[in-house]
Design an enzyme around this catalytic site. Structure first.
Site, PDB file in Angstrom:
ATOM      1  N   ASN A   8      -7.752  -2.542  14.541  1.00 34.62           N
ATOM      2  CA  ASN A   8      -9.219  -3.229  14.056  1.00 34.62           C
ATOM      3  C   ASN A   8      -8.877  -4.407  12.675  1.00 34.62           C
ATOM      4  OD1 ASN A   8      -8.022  -2.044  11.825  1.00 34.62           O
ATOM      5  ND2 ASN A   8      -9.604  -0.639  11.349  1.00 34.62           N
TER       6      ASN A   8
ATOM      7  N   GLU B   4      -9.639  -1.706   5.273  1.00 33.39           N
ATOM      8  CA  GLU B   4     -10.257  -1.640   6.754  1.00 33.39           C
ATOM      9  C   GLU B   4     -11.779  -2.356   7.253  1.00 33.39           C
ATOM     10  OE1 GLU B   4      -9.022   0.736   8.778  1.00 33.39           O
ATOM     11  OE2 GLU B   4      -8.089   2.675   7.922  1.00 33.39           O
TER      12      GLU B   4
ATOM     13  N   ASP C  76       0.483  -0.659  -0.029  1.00 28.88           N
ATOM     14  CA  ASP C  76      -0.004   0.020   0.053  1.00 28.88           C
ATOM     15  C   ASP C  76       0.888   1.796   0.162  1.00 28.88           C
ATOM     16  OD1 ASP C  76       0.903  -0.993   2.629  1.00 28.88           O
ATOM     17  OD2 ASP C  76      -0.876  -0.645   3.136  1.00 28.88           O
TER      18      ASP C  76
ATOM     19  N   HIS D  17      -7.282  -4.485   9.711  1.00 30.70           N
ATOM     20  CA  HIS D  17      -6.883  -4.742   8.815  1.00 30.70           C
ATOM     21  C   HIS D  17      -5.367  -4.887   8.290  1.00 30.70           C
ATOM     22  CE1 HIS D  17      -4.715  -0.462   9.659  1.00 30.70           C
ATOM     23  NE2 HIS D  17      -4.152  -1.434   9.423  1.00 30.70           N
TER      24      HIS D  17
HETATM   25  C1  F6R Z   1       1.455  -1.368   5.954  1.00 32.29           C
HETATM   26  C2  F6R Z   1       0.187  -2.451   5.880  1.00 32.29           C
HETATM   27  C3  F6R Z   1      -0.369  -2.017   7.632  1.00 32.29           C
HETATM   28  C4  F6R Z   1      -0.148  -2.272   8.564  1.00 32.29           C
HETATM   29  C5  F6R Z   1      -0.409  -2.805   9.850  1.00 32.29           C
HETATM   30  C6  F6R Z   1       0.627  -2.765  11.429  1.00 32.29           C
HETATM   31  O1  F6R Z   1       1.917  -1.815   5.286  1.00 32.29           O
HETATM   32  O2  F6R Z   1      -0.699  -2.789   5.306  1.00 32.29           O
HETATM   33  O3  F6R Z   1      -1.717  -2.589   7.267  1.00 32.29           O
HETATM   34  O4  F6R Z   1       0.935  -3.602   8.540  1.00 32.29           O
HETATM   35  O5  F6R Z   1      -1.850  -1.431  10.322  1.00 32.29           O
HETATM   36  O6  F6R Z   1       1.202  -1.385  11.515  1.00 32.29           O
HETATM   37  P1  F6R Z   1       2.062  -1.748  12.403  1.00 32.29           P
HETATM   38  O7  F6R Z   1       3.024  -2.617  12.205  1.00 32.29           O
HETATM   39  O8  F6R Z   1       2.872  -0.475  12.708  1.00 32.29           O
HETATM   40  O9  F6R Z   1       1.113  -1.584  13.704  1.00 32.29           O
END
Ligand code: F6R
Length: 251
Positions: free
Chosen positions: A134, A141, A67, A136
Site C-alpha cells: 500500500n 500507512e 519500527d 507504506h
Molecule cells: C519494515 C518496514 C516495512 C517493510 C514493508 C515491506 O521494517 O518498515 O515498511 O519494509 O512492509 O515488507 P516486505 O519486505 O516483507 O515486503
C-alpha cells in the site's frame, strides 16, 4: 533519484548490499538506518558474507531500525528485535544498534527517546527502506503526514494480513506499532529503497511516478535529494518504460 532494475529479487538484493557496503567503504557513513521484512533478508545475508570475508567492517557503525510492533518484547520470535538478531546482528558486530522498544510502558516517551537518540548519534547517513504493497515506508500507512515524526501507529488490515505469515498460527499480528516518521526518514542524508516482486509494482509506480500524496507514503521520497532505488523486473513492471530506460542516470 537513481533507479536500477535487476533481473531477479536475488540480484536486486545483492546490488543493494553492494551499494550499502560501497558507501560504507568510500564515504564517512557512521549511522545506518535498517529495515525488516522479507525484502532485506538477502541484503543482510550478503552484508554478513562481506563481513565474514573481511571485505566490510561495521564495528564503527551505529544502526537504527525503522519500527517495532507494540506489545512484543525483544525475546518474542516475531518481534523485529528477534528478526534483526536472526538475520544480521548474530552475524556481524555494530558499534551500537538501536531499536524501538515495542514493550515500553510509555510508547510516546519511547518515540521521543528514539528521536533524541538519532539526533545524538548525528543523524542517519544512509537509510535502507522496503515498501509495503500500500506504499507504506516504515509503518507509515497511507494518510500519514509527510512530516510526521516517530510515533505509535495503527496498522492497516492489509499490512497485518501481509505480515501474518511472520507469526505462528493462532497469534494475531499486533494492531499497533512504533515507527520512525516520514519526516524522520526524509532527514536521512541518503536513502536506498529495495522493491521486489510483482505485488510491489503498483506501489513502486505510485511512489516514483505518481503525485506526491499522503495516499502513497513512499511518494514523499520524490522530494529526497539522494534516493537510490533497486527493483527487480517484477516490481518495476508498471514503471513508465521511458523512466525505466533512463535507469541509473537520474539526478
Ligand atoms: C519494515 C518496514 C516495512 C517493510 C514493508 C515491506 O521494517 O518498515 O515498511 O519494509 O512492509 O515488507 P516486505 O519486505 O516483507 O515486503
Amino acid at each position: 533519484m537513481k533507479l536500477r532494475i535487476l533481473p531477479t529479487a536475488q540480484s536486486a538484493a545483492r546490488a543493494t548490499a553492494d551499494h550499502i557496503s560501497d558507501k560504507i567503504r568510500t564515504s564517512s557513513i557512521r549511522v545506518l538506518g535498517l529495515a525488516t521484512g522479507r525484502s532485506p533478508i538477502a541484503v543482510y545475508r550478503s552484508i554478513a558474507d562481506q563481513v565474514a570475508g573481511q571485505e566490510l567492517d561495521l564495528r564503527a557503525i551505529e544502526s537504527f531500525n525503522l519500527d517495532e510492533y507494540v506489545g512484543l518484547n525483544a525475546a518474542d520470535p516475531s518481534s523485529f528485535h528477534a528478526y534483526m538478531q536472526r538475520h544480521l546482528f548474530s552475524h556481524v558486530s555494530f558499534r551500537r544498534s538501536h531499536l524501538l522498544d515495542g514493550d515500553a510502558p510509555d510508547p510516546l516517551a519511547e518515540c521521543r527517546r528514539y528521536e533524541r537518540d538519532i539526533i545524538a548519534a548525528g543523524g542517519i547517513d544512509l537509510q535502507l527502506l522496503g515498501i509495503g504493497r500500500n506504499g507504506h515506508i516504515g509503518f507509515n500507512e497511507p494518510g500519514s503526514a509527510h512530516d510526521c515524526r516517530t510515533r505509535p501507529v495503527t496498522l492497516s488490515d492489509s499490512t497485518r494480513a501481509a505480515n501474518q505469515s511472520d507469526f505462528p498460527a493462532g497469534q494475531a499480528v499486533p494492531e499497533q506499532a512504533l515507527t520512525m516518521g516520514i519526516g524522520t526518514i526524509l532527514e536521512a542524508r541518503a536513502i536506498v529503497l529495495l522493491a521486489t516482486g510483482a505485488a510491489k509494482s503498483a506501489a513502486l509506480r505510485d511512489a516514483l511516478e505518481g503525485p506526491v500524496t499522503t495516499d502513497c507514503p513512499a511518494s514523499a521520497l520524490q522530494a529526497h535529494p539522494d534516493l537510490t532505488v533497486f527493483a527487480d523486473v517484477d516490481a518495476a513492471s508498471q514503471l513508465d518504460p521511458a523512466l525505466a530506460d533512463r535507469q541509473g542516470q537520474w539526478d
